[in-house]
Design an enzyme around this catalytic site. Structure first.
Site, PDB file in Angstrom:
ATOM      1  N   THR A  65       3.266  24.645  -6.428  1.00  0.00           N
ATOM      2  CA  THR A  65       3.547  23.204  -6.319  1.00  0.00           C
ATOM      3  C   THR A  65       4.940  22.863  -6.815  1.00  0.00           C
ATOM      4  O   THR A  65       5.624  22.015  -6.246  1.00  0.00           O
ATOM      5  CB  THR A  65       2.509  22.417  -7.163  1.00  0.00           C
ATOM      6  OG1 THR A  65       1.236  22.636  -6.590  1.00  0.00           O
ATOM      7  CG2 THR A  65       2.801  20.936  -7.181  1.00  0.00           C
ATOM      8  N   CYS A  92     -19.663  31.866 -19.131  1.00  0.00           N
ATOM      9  CA  CYS A  92     -19.326  30.788 -20.066  1.00  0.00           C
ATOM     10  C   CYS A  92     -17.820  30.739 -20.267  1.00  0.00           C
ATOM     11  O   CYS A  92     -17.136  31.758 -20.202  1.00  0.00           O
ATOM     12  CB  CYS A  92     -19.978  31.028 -21.424  1.00  0.00           C
ATOM     13  SG  CYS A  92     -21.752  30.931 -21.373  1.00  0.00           S
TER      14      CYS A  92
HETATM   15  N1  ASP Z   1      -1.832  25.432  -4.764  1.00  0.00           N
HETATM   16  C1  ASP Z   1      -0.785  25.434  -5.763  1.00  0.00           C
HETATM   17  C2  ASP Z   1      -0.494  26.864  -6.133  1.00  0.00           C
HETATM   18  O1  ASP Z   1      -1.174  27.423  -6.933  1.00  0.00           O
HETATM   19  C3  ASP Z   1      -1.185  24.633  -6.945  1.00  0.00           C
HETATM   20  C4  ASP Z   1      -0.130  24.510  -8.030  1.00  0.00           C
HETATM   21  O2  ASP Z   1       0.891  25.133  -8.040  1.00  0.00           O
HETATM   22  O3  ASP Z   1      -0.358  23.708  -8.937  1.00  0.00           O
HETATM   23  O4  ASP Z   1       0.418  27.453  -5.619  1.00  0.00           O
END
Ligand code: ASP
Length: 347
Positions: free
Chosen positions: A15, A280
């Site tokens: 992201t 868990c």
């Molecule tokens: N889908 C993204 C990834 O893991 C989510 C993120 O980076 O927060 O590449």
């Protein structure tokens, strides 16, 4: 005056470097060479930064041993000239990549800090800037030139965690990670407050060993009430499979009346290594506590103590890449190799 610390930022996707695709609207990682443009603050840090990227940055759901190897090679090639590494990575599988690299690098003497963000860097409220800036600052921390952190960690929101102890706990909150079986190693507020638990920093004269062989022939079975023996049989019969991570109930318990244990016994007798980790979030496996766990112990399932499933997957890939003899794999798995678990006989 101390020379400026040299930190390499390695971009792998996720992201943090994603933008919305014009056609589909879905987030996709982009080339990150313009990081400096997005983050002019980087120039104000008292460090000497350089940048590298995976050839094809990916959403971290597409991470695999091939990308881990590529990261390993970049770290290996730059190890002698850099004081530390910050790996920008998607959050979804960050604990796996951090675990994998922790096993693949033996005798690490410099920081490898993974970070990322829940919102892309080009979004005004992004958590990415803070995460990168503090991760770089932590990577640069040293005492008389000896790096404070000499292990693979995840820094996220305000906490530094041991990478192979970490799990992703939230798909939307900025505090996306936790390490339920090990307190964080540091907390960043006005100052960076170091907690107990870091591997002791020491002056290392030897280069680490970079292990390049992983064997991905592993499987994870998550138990649930009603799971059918045929499902377990099908997994165990996968050609070439070398190890199975059994995600059990509570302190390591399994349904024993429906033929599951018999299937696992046949697999173990056939040379497959089976390790028991708990579903868990915290606590550890103690197979001898209940008859439903003892049945696993009796057939030779290895108790995984308090290791996370993420770290267990990577540890097994690493050990199966090194050894073909299952007893050897068992002996090595039992050891606490990189701070990833309490040993079964630890208090
Ligand atoms: N889908 C993204 C990834 O893991 C989510 C993120 O980076 O927060 O590449």
């Amino acid at each position: 005056m101390q020379p400026r610390r040299k930190i390499l930022i390695l971009y792998t996707g996720g992201t943090i470097g994603s933008v919305h695709d014009e056609k589909t609207g879905a987030l996709k990682p982009v080339d990150f060479r313009n990081l400096r443009l997005l983050m002019p603050e980087l120039d104000r840090l008292e460090v000497e930064l350089s940048f590298a990227s995976l050839q094809t940055p990916v959403d971290s759901s597409d991470m695999s041993p091939a990308e881990w190897l590529e990261m390993l090679q970049i770290i290996d090639e730059n190890y002698d000239t850099q004081d530390g590494f910050v790996v920008l990575h998607g959050t979804d599988t960050m604990p796996y990549s951090a675990s994998a690299l922790s096993f693949m690098i033996q005798g690490l003497g410099k920081p490898v800090i993974f970070t990322g963000s829940q919102l892309p860097l080009n979004v005004i409220r992004s958590d990415g800037k803070e995460n990168i800036l503090t991760a770089v600052e932590i990577a640069a921390c040293n005492e008389n030139g000896i790096p404070k952190v000499q292990e693979v960690c995840i820094f996220f929101q305000s906490k530094l965690y041991r990478g192979n102890r970490t799990v992703k706990i939230s798909a939307e909150h900025f505090n996306a990670f936790d390490s339920p079986n090990l307190p964080p190693l540091a907390q960043a507020g006005v100052h960076i407050e170091w907690w107990k638990g870091l591997h002791k920093p020491r002056k290392r004269t030897q280069r680490p060993r970079f292990h390049t062989r992983l064997n991905a022939a592993v499987a994870v079975i998550t138990l649930f009430p009603g799971i059918q023996a045929s499902v377990v049989r099908a997994v165990c019969a996968t050609p070439g499979i070398g190890g199975i991570i059994l995600r059990s109930f509570g302190s390591g318990n399994a349904p024993i009346k429906d033929g599951i244990v018999e299937e696992l016994k046949a697999a173990i007798d056939g040379g497959i290594f089976v390790v028991n980790v708990t579903q868990c979030l915290s606590g550890r496996v103690e197979q001898e506590k209940y008859y439903t766990g003892k049945a696993l112990y009796d057939i030779g399932v290895e108790g995984g103590s308090d290791i996370t499933a993420e770290a267990a997957v990577c540890k097994l890939m690493y050990l199966l890449g090194k050894h073909t003899d299952m007893e050897r794999v068992r002996r090595e798995f039992r050891k606490n190799l990189r701070g990833e678990m309490r040993k079964n006989d630890d208090e």
